[in-house]
Design a protein around this motif. Structure first.
Motif, PDB file in Angstrom:
ATOM      1  N   CYS A 126       0.813  -1.222   0.000  1.00  0.00           N
ATOM      2  CA  CYS A 126       0.000   0.000   0.000  1.00  0.00           C
ATOM      3  C   CYS A 126       0.841   1.263   0.000  1.00  0.00           C
ATOM      4  O   CYS A 126       0.360   2.333  -0.387  1.00  0.00           O
ATOM      5  CB  CYS A 126      -0.923  -0.004   1.222  1.00  0.00           C
ATOM      6  SG  CYS A 126      -2.040  -1.431   1.294  1.00  0.00           S
ATOM      7  N   LEU A 143      -4.588   3.849  -5.463  1.00  0.00           N
ATOM      8  CA  LEU A 143      -4.720   2.725  -4.528  1.00  0.00           C
ATOM      9  C   LEU A 143      -6.146   2.188  -4.474  1.00  0.00           C
ATOM     10  O   LEU A 143      -6.360   0.969  -4.415  1.00  0.00           O
ATOM     11  CB  LEU A 143      -4.254   3.159  -3.138  1.00  0.00           C
ATOM     12  CG  LEU A 143      -4.198   2.054  -2.068  1.00  0.00           C
ATOM     13  CD1 LEU A 143      -3.324   0.888  -2.530  1.00  0.00           C
ATOM     14  CD2 LEU A 143      -3.685   2.614  -0.744  1.00  0.00           C
ATOM     15  N   LEU A 184      -7.230  -1.705  -5.255  1.00  0.00           N
ATOM     16  CA  LEU A 184      -7.879  -2.587  -4.278  1.00  0.00           C
ATOM     17  C   LEU A 184      -9.278  -3.015  -4.721  1.00  0.00           C
ATOM     18  O   LEU A 184      -9.637  -4.197  -4.620  1.00  0.00           O
ATOM     19  CB  LEU A 184      -7.969  -1.881  -2.921  1.00  0.00           C
ATOM     20  CG  LEU A 184      -6.684  -1.789  -2.101  1.00  0.00           C
ATOM     21  CD1 LEU A 184      -6.897  -0.917  -0.867  1.00  0.00           C
ATOM     22  CD2 LEU A 184      -6.205  -3.172  -1.682  1.00  0.00           C
ATOM     23  N   LEU A 235      -2.127  -7.273   2.651  1.00  0.00           N
ATOM     24  CA  LEU A 235      -1.979  -5.825   2.580  1.00  0.00           C
ATOM     25  C   LEU A 235      -0.708  -5.439   3.322  1.00  0.00           C
ATOM     26  O   LEU A 235      -0.709  -5.332   4.560  1.00  0.00           O
ATOM     27  CB  LEU A 235      -3.187  -5.127   3.207  1.00  0.00           C
ATOM     28  CG  LEU A 235      -4.553  -5.384   2.566  1.00  0.00           C
ATOM     29  CD1 LEU A 235      -5.657  -4.737   3.394  1.00  0.00           C
ATOM     30  CD2 LEU A 235      -4.585  -4.856   1.137  1.00  0.00           C
ATOM     31  N   ILE A 252      -2.456   3.401   4.222  1.00  0.00           N
ATOM     32  CA  ILE A 252      -3.736   3.604   3.534  1.00  0.00           C
ATOM     33  C   ILE A 252      -4.344   4.926   4.010  1.00  0.00           C
ATOM     34  O   ILE A 252      -4.487   5.148   5.216  1.00  0.00           O
ATOM     35  CB  ILE A 252      -4.701   2.436   3.821  1.00  0.00           C
ATOM     36  CG1 ILE A 252      -4.145   1.130   3.239  1.00  0.00           C
ATOM     37  CG2 ILE A 252      -6.074   2.714   3.237  1.00  0.00           C
ATOM     38  CD1 ILE A 252      -5.017  -0.085   3.506  1.00  0.00           C
ATOM     39  N   CYS A 270      -2.579  -8.555   7.042  1.00  0.00           N
ATOM     40  CA  CYS A 270      -1.924  -7.270   6.800  1.00  0.00           C
ATOM     41  C   CYS A 270      -0.637  -7.169   7.600  1.00  0.00           C
ATOM     42  O   CYS A 270      -0.388  -7.968   8.520  1.00  0.00           O
ATOM     43  CB  CYS A 270      -2.857  -6.110   7.141  1.00  0.00           C
ATOM     44  SG  CYS A 270      -3.317  -6.032   8.870  1.00  0.00           S
TER      45      CYS A 270
END
Length: 450
Positions: free
Chosen positions: A206, A214, A218, A247, A253, A287
């Motif tokens: 990310c 982005l 996604l 992620l 993000i 993540c």
């Protein structure tokens, strides 16, 4: 049945000297050759661990060209062979070239049988130790843990056991650790150990994608959703249908996109950019980040509700500096890999290199270690990597004093000593200032492996 004697190959064109050497070594099975071709034939058939080689071989008995050609041929065929080079022409250049080509030792004629006997005995001893080290390294590699990760450190083994336990549960997992600690490797291992292993593993960094792109990466987009959207494109979440989405650097993000990600985690549906139709997606989220998300939540830079959705299980990954012994294990693995890829380069580490690897803090973790080993394979001039080839200062080779520390420090000191000694128990015991039997007792007591 009596144990077979170790094989010693003598490459010498002087028949009288050859007989003298045969009589001098009663503890070995003596194999003899007078030419390069004979030596190579015997090497292929008998695989002797140690060779004594006269540089003055026919057709150049008064020079060294044939001897050096034989040395190169032997080490090309059997790189682990300990070749002890002899020459009646005592020249520093010959000695230097022999060592550069990979000779284990060099001695000058006329021969001192006792001195040569000590050199030969030491060569057999070192060959046996190196063979045992290779066996242990191969054993470690064949027992690679989750995701093919190489580790012998209890700190990292605890992490892999935790991930293996949660792999079967359909929960979101957050991996916290510095850059270069192997987060994606562990995420892939989690996927492979889960019931979703037949699905796709999709990874996205990310932090590497501009904020403006982005969302499309996604969630995907419909044709005509924006300038340049010439066709409908599925996003990473959809591509991971039935599998796992990793992620990486989730802390990067942006806040507006965090809201949309939270909705997906709550309802398990997405909408592509420019789309109006909800799309159900069955994807597991794993993540990772090196950021302090707790601090970001407190500062309002990361949504608290999203954090708890992503962090149903949190696994903290130790840095390489917190995994004593792993730097040496991984260094040998990378050395083997890049030496094979480049079809050249060094085959082992000098003691100063092992001490430097053990002493360095590795702020860049495994990624830094891999880059330094790759550099060393390119820069090393001989068959051995030294600390300067790694662009590291020589490590402190002083013995570690076990008596000054308690059990927790004992474990760390033992792992450091084994790393510096390339897994050799006798050498590790000398570093620690204790006897070999005592070290075996400590290894057993602390459930450590050499």
């Amino acid at each position: 049945m009596s144990e077979a004697l170790p094989k010693l190959l003598i490459v010498e064109d002087d028949a009288g000297l050859q007989r003298q050497l045969r009589w001098a070594y009663e503890g070995y099975t003596i194999l003899a050759a007078t030419t390069r071709d004979e030596a190579i034939t015997i090497l292929r058939a008998e695989e002797p661990p140690v060779v004594t080689l006269d540089l003055g071989l026919p057709p150049d008995p008064d020079g060294t060209s044939e001897g050096f050609a034989t040395l190169e041929a032997i080490l090309k065929l059997a790189p682990a062979t300990k070749v002890i080079v002899a020459s009646g022409h005592f020249e520093r250049e010959s000695m230097r070239r022999a060592i550069e080509l990979g000779a284990w030792d060099f001695y000058q004629k006329p021969i001192d049988i006792d001195a040569l006997g000590l050199i030969v005995a030491r060569a057999f001893h070192v060959h046996a130790l190196e063979a045992e080290n290779r066996r242990l390294a191969e054993k470690a590699e064949t027992k690679a843990v989750l995701g093919g990760m190489l580790t012998g450190a209890p700190e990292m083994l605890k992490v892999t056991r935790t991930i293996e336990r949660v792999a079967g549960a359909d929960v979101s997992v957050m991996l916290l650790g510095a850059s270069g600690t192997g987060k994606e490797l562990l995420a892939r291992g989690l996927h492979e150990a889960s019931p979703r292993h037949t699905g796709t593993f999709v990874a996205i960094n990310c932090a590497a994608i501009p904020e403006t792109l982005l969302e499309s990466e996604l969630f995907g987009h419909e044709k005509g959703a924006f300038t340049g959207a010439v066709k409908t494109t599925e996003g990473k979440i959809e591509l991971a249908q039935g599998g796992t989405l990793f992620l990486d650097e989730v802390g990067d993000i942006p806040l507006p996109l965090q809201v949309k990600l939270l909705r997906f985690l709550q309802e398990r549906v997405i909408e592509r950019i420019g789309g109006r139709k909800p799309i159900a997606v069955d994807t597991r989220i794993v993540c990772a980040t090196h950021r302090d998300l707790d601090a970001m939540v407190s500062e309002g830079r990361f949504r608290e509700d999203l954090y708890y959705r992503l962090a149903e299980i949190v696994v903290r990954i130790p840095s390489l500096a917190e995994r004593p012994g792993d730097a040496g294990l991984l260094a040998r693995h990378f050395l083997t890999r890049y030496a094979e890829q480049m079809k050249t380069g060094p085959k082992s580490f000098a003691p100063d290199a092992l001490a430097a690897i053990d002493a360095w803090g590795w702020p860049g973790n495994v990624r830094e270690l891999e880059n330094r080993i790759k550099r060393a394979v390119i820069m090393a001039e001989g068959k051995t990597v030294h600390a300067e080839d790694l662009d590291l200062a020589p490590g402190d080779a002083a013995a570690i004093n076990l008596r000054a520390v308690r059990e927790a420090a004992d474990r760390q000191a033992i792992r450091h000593a084994l790393a510096r000694s390339d897994g050799n128990v006798s050498a590790a015991a000398r570093l620690l200032g204790i006897s070999r039997p005592t070290l075996y007792d400590l290894l057993k007591a602390y459930d450590l492996q050499a």
